[in-house]
Design a protein around this motif. Structure first.
Motif, PDB file in Angstrom:
ATOM      1  N   GLU A  94       0.864  -1.184   0.000  1.00  0.00           N
ATOM      2  CA  GLU A  94       0.000   0.000   0.000  1.00  0.00           C
ATOM      3  C   GLU A  94       0.899   1.232   0.000  1.00  0.00           C
ATOM      4  OE1 GLU A  94      -2.758  -0.217   3.243  1.00  0.00           O
ATOM      5  OE2 GLU A  94      -4.140  -1.497   2.123  1.00  0.00           O
ATOM      6  N   ALA A  95       0.918   1.916  -1.127  1.00  0.00           N
ATOM      7  CA  ALA A  95       1.772   3.086  -1.292  1.00  0.00           C
ATOM      8  C   ALA A  95       0.929   4.349  -1.200  1.00  0.00           C
ATOM      9  CB  ALA A  95       2.485   3.027  -2.636  1.00  0.00           C
ATOM     10  N   SER A  96       1.369   5.279  -0.384  1.00  0.00           N
ATOM     11  CA  SER A  96       0.582   6.503  -0.161  1.00  0.00           C
ATOM     12  C   SER A  96       1.289   7.719  -0.729  1.00  0.00           C
ATOM     13  CB  SER A  96       0.335   6.715   1.337  1.00  0.00           C
ATOM     14  OG  SER A  96      -0.447   5.663   1.867  1.00  0.00           O
ATOM     15  N   ASN A  97       0.476   8.663  -1.177  1.00  0.00           N
ATOM     16  CA  ASN A  97       0.985   9.951  -1.635  1.00  0.00           C
ATOM     17  C   ASN A  97      -0.095  10.990  -1.351  1.00  0.00           C
ATOM     18  OD1 ASN A  97       1.380  12.213  -3.773  1.00  0.00           O
ATOM     19  ND2 ASN A  97       3.330  11.106  -3.769  1.00  0.00           N
ATOM     20  N   ALA A  98       0.222  11.893  -0.424  1.00  0.00           N
ATOM     21  CA  ALA A  98      -0.763  12.891   0.015  1.00  0.00           C
ATOM     22  C   ALA A  98      -2.038  12.181   0.466  1.00  0.00           C
ATOM     23  CB  ALA A  98      -1.015  13.909  -1.090  1.00  0.00           C
ATOM     24  N   GLY A  99      -3.184  12.477  -0.181  1.00  0.00           N
ATOM     25  CA  GLY A  99      -4.451  11.892   0.254  1.00  0.00           C
ATOM     26  C   GLY A  99      -4.870  10.653  -0.503  1.00  0.00           C
ATOM     27  N   ALA A 100      -3.935  10.045  -1.254  1.00  0.00           N
ATOM     28  CA  ALA A 100      -4.279   8.849  -2.042  1.00  0.00           C
ATOM     29  C   ALA A 100      -3.373   7.689  -1.639  1.00  0.00           C
ATOM     30  CB  ALA A 100      -4.130   9.128  -3.531  1.00  0.00           C
ATOM     31  N   THR A 101      -3.985   6.528  -1.456  1.00  0.00           N
ATOM     32  CA  THR A 101      -3.236   5.296  -1.196  1.00  0.00           C
ATOM     33  C   THR A 101      -3.584   4.292  -2.280  1.00  0.00           C
ATOM     34  OG1 THR A 101      -3.196   5.639   1.199  1.00  0.00           O
ATOM     35  CG2 THR A 101      -2.838   3.400   0.405  1.00  0.00           C
ATOM     36  N   VAL A 102      -2.531   3.764  -2.956  1.00  0.00           N
ATOM     37  CA  VAL A 102      -2.746   2.851  -4.076  1.00  0.00           C
ATOM     38  C   VAL A 102      -2.024   1.537  -3.785  1.00  0.00           C
ATOM     39  CG1 VAL A 102      -2.448   2.461  -6.543  1.00  0.00           C
ATOM     40  CG2 VAL A 102      -2.912   4.773  -5.702  1.00  0.00           C
ATOM     41  N   LYS A 103      -2.742   0.441  -4.012  1.00  0.00           N
ATOM     42  CA  LYS A 103      -2.155  -0.886  -3.889  1.00  0.00           C
ATOM     43  C   LYS A 103      -2.301  -1.595  -5.234  1.00  0.00           C
ATOM     44  CE  LYS A 103      -2.657  -5.300  -1.424  1.00  0.00           C
ATOM     45  NZ  LYS A 103      -3.428  -6.018  -0.360  1.00  0.00           N
ATOM     46  N   ILE A 104      -1.167  -1.917  -5.878  1.00  0.00           N
ATOM     47  CA  ILE A 104      -1.211  -2.653  -7.144  1.00  0.00           C
ATOM     48  C   ILE A 104      -1.342  -4.138  -6.817  1.00  0.00           C
ATOM     49  CG2 ILE A 104       0.051  -3.252  -9.255  1.00  0.00           C
ATOM     50  CD1 ILE A 104       1.432  -0.557  -9.121  1.00  0.00           C
ATOM     51  N   THR A 200       8.622  -3.654 -24.972  1.00  0.00           N
ATOM     52  CA  THR A 200       8.898  -2.850 -23.778  1.00  0.00           C
ATOM     53  C   THR A 200       9.012  -3.736 -22.538  1.00  0.00           C
ATOM     54  OG1 THR A 200       7.734  -0.932 -24.676  1.00  0.00           O
ATOM     55  CG2 THR A 200       8.034  -0.996 -22.295  1.00  0.00           C
ATOM     56  N   THR A 201      10.029  -3.440 -21.725  1.00  0.00           N
ATOM     57  CA  THR A 201      10.170  -4.098 -20.429  1.00  0.00           C
ATOM     58  C   THR A 201       9.826  -3.073 -19.354  1.00  0.00           C
ATOM     59  OG1 THR A 201      11.937  -5.548 -21.238  1.00  0.00           O
ATOM     60  CG2 THR A 201      11.752  -5.270 -18.849  1.00  0.00           C
ATOM     61  N   ILE A 202       8.704  -3.265 -18.684  1.00  0.00           N
ATOM     62  CA  ILE A 202       8.260  -2.284 -17.703  1.00  0.00           C
ATOM     63  C   ILE A 202       9.097  -2.400 -16.437  1.00  0.00           C
ATOM     64  CG2 ILE A 202       5.919  -2.187 -18.621  1.00  0.00           C
ATOM     65  CD1 ILE A 202       5.066  -4.050 -16.358  1.00  0.00           C
ATOM     66  N   ALA A 203       9.250  -1.278 -15.741  1.00  0.00           N
ATOM     67  CA  ALA A 203      10.104  -1.257 -14.554  1.00  0.00           C
ATOM     68  C   ALA A 203       9.436  -0.605 -13.350  1.00  0.00           C
ATOM     69  CB  ALA A 203      11.410  -0.522 -14.871  1.00  0.00           C
ATOM     70  N   LEU A 204       8.792   0.554 -13.559  1.00  0.00           N
ATOM     71  CA  LEU A 204       8.272   1.333 -12.430  1.00  0.00           C
ATOM     72  C   LEU A 204       6.899   1.905 -12.752  1.00  0.00           C
ATOM     73  CD1 LEU A 204      11.505   3.437 -11.735  1.00  0.00           C
ATOM     74  CD2 LEU A 204      10.672   1.602 -10.257  1.00  0.00           C
ATOM     75  N   TRP A 205       6.185   2.206 -11.685  1.00  0.00           N
ATOM     76  CA  TRP A 205       4.966   3.011 -11.811  1.00  0.00           C
ATOM     77  C   TRP A 205       5.108   4.190 -10.867  1.00  0.00           C
ATOM     78  CZ3 TRP A 205       0.053   3.651  -8.896  1.00  0.00           C
ATOM     79  CH2 TRP A 205      -0.938   4.281  -9.673  1.00  0.00           C
ATOM     80  N   GLU A 206       4.791   5.359 -11.386  1.00  0.00           N
ATOM     81  CA  GLU A 206       4.919   6.604 -10.618  1.00  0.00           C
ATOM     82  C   GLU A 206       3.547   7.240 -10.463  1.00  0.00           C
ATOM     83  OE1 GLU A 206       8.095   9.742 -11.593  1.00  0.00           O
ATOM     84  OE2 GLU A 206       6.246  10.668 -12.346  1.00  0.00           O
ATOM     85  N   PHE A 207       3.227   7.707  -9.254  1.00  0.00           N
ATOM     86  CA  PHE A 207       1.945   8.394  -9.078  1.00  0.00           C
ATOM     87  C   PHE A 207       2.055   9.449  -7.982  1.00  0.00           C
ATOM     88  CE2 PHE A 207       1.552   5.592  -5.476  1.00  0.00           C
ATOM     89  CZ  PHE A 207       0.670   6.203  -4.601  1.00  0.00           C
ATOM     90  N   SER A 208       1.158  10.393  -8.047  1.00  0.00           N
ATOM     91  CA  SER A 208       1.025  11.422  -7.001  1.00  0.00           C
ATOM     92  C   SER A 208      -0.384  11.979  -7.060  1.00  0.00           C
ATOM     93  CB  SER A 208       2.046  12.548  -7.195  1.00  0.00           C
ATOM     94  OG  SER A 208       1.849  13.194  -8.449  1.00  0.00           O
ATOM     95  N   GLU A 209      -0.882  12.450  -5.927  1.00  0.00           N
ATOM     96  CA  GLU A 209      -2.217  13.060  -5.912  1.00  0.00           C
ATOM     97  C   GLU A 209      -2.147  14.434  -6.565  1.00  0.00           C
ATOM     98  OE1 GLU A 209      -5.855  14.217  -2.857  1.00  0.00           O
ATOM     99  OE2 GLU A 209      -3.791  14.169  -2.149  1.00  0.00           O
ATOM    100  N   TYR A 210      -3.062  14.682  -7.465  1.00  0.00           N
ATOM    101  CA  TYR A 210      -3.086  15.979  -8.144  1.00  0.00           C
ATOM    102  C   TYR A 210      -3.552  17.058  -7.185  1.00  0.00           C
ATOM    103  CZ  TYR A 210      -4.284  19.587 -11.551  1.00  0.00           C
ATOM    104  OH  TYR A 210      -4.365  20.760 -12.253  1.00  0.00           O
TER     105      TYR A 210
END
Length: 224
Positions: A94-104, A200-210
């Motif tokens: 569970e990764a959080s950024n500001a007011g959003a928490t995302v779990k892949i 394509t070899t995927i490596a990372l996902w980046e996110f942040s709350e707008y």
């Protein structure tokens, strides 16, 4: 009877010239004396710390040719360009950024997706990468996950190329409808879909709350 006899005139003689060899010797001697005098003057000037009246030293021009360093090896350059970036989280966290928490929960790759009730092909040389996630609203206001894009994100491959999601995420099967507001304290399933080259070899996902008021550093999740 006496006769007076006048003696014949004496032949005129040209003045004798000194031998050429003697003149050459004198000139050479004079040149040697002059060179010695110049050398003595220069030596005296150096000994006296460079007398201003001494004859100026001859100007010598030196041309220096430099060879540029060889360019870095192409393989090393590519390796530096694709250097790995340290991620804070991995799939399942569970990764959080500001007011959003995302779990892949899952990463799926395929040549087609279901969009607006129909199968849509990625096309020649392309594939779809789908990140199945659970998004929790930990903020103080609602989120429109598919239309307002409250979560700024990018899919990053091993060459540090960045990919945007496809349009109309609300048409992806299983995603929230457009303008469906995720209220604070609630969670919902959300799929982020990307169309990328098929090699394509995927490596990372980046996110942040707008957020218009403050800029938040993005959170990185390792997809390898």
């Amino acid at each position: 009877m006496s006769q007076t006899t006048t003696p014949p005139p004496m032949p005129e003689h040209e003045p004798q010239q000194p031998p050429t060899k003697s003149r050459t010797v004198l000139i050479a001697a004079a040149a040697a004396v002059g060179a010695a005098a110049i050398a003595a003057t220069i030596t005296a000037g150096v000994a006296d710390g460079g007398d201003s009246e001494a004859a100026p030293a001859p100007t010598v021009t030196i041309t220096v040719t430099t060879t540029p360093a060889p360019e870095a090896d192409a393989a090393e350059a590519e390796e530096g360009a694709g250097a790995a970036v340290a991620a804070d989280f991995k799939v399942g966290d569970e990764a959080s950024n500001a007011g959003a928490t995302v779990k892949i929960t899952k990463v799926v790759e395929g040549d087609s997706i279901t969009l607006a009730g129909a199968t849509k092909k990625a096309g020649v040389g392309a594939k779809y990468v789908t990140l199945k996630t659970v998004v929790t609203n930990d903020g103080t206001s609602s989120m429109d996950l598919t239309c307002s894009l409250p979560i700024v994100n990018a899919l990053i491959d091993d060459q540090t190329r960045r990919f945007d999601t496809i349009d109309d995420l609300y048409d992806v099967a299983g995603n929230p409808e457009c303008n469906a507001q995720l209220q604070p304290g609630f969670k919902d399933e959300m799929q982020f879909v990307y169309r990328v080259p098929d090699d394509t070899t995927i490596a990372l996902w980046e996110f942040s709350e707008y957020n218009l008021e403050t800029e938040t550093a993005p959170t990185l999740i390792d997809l390898t």
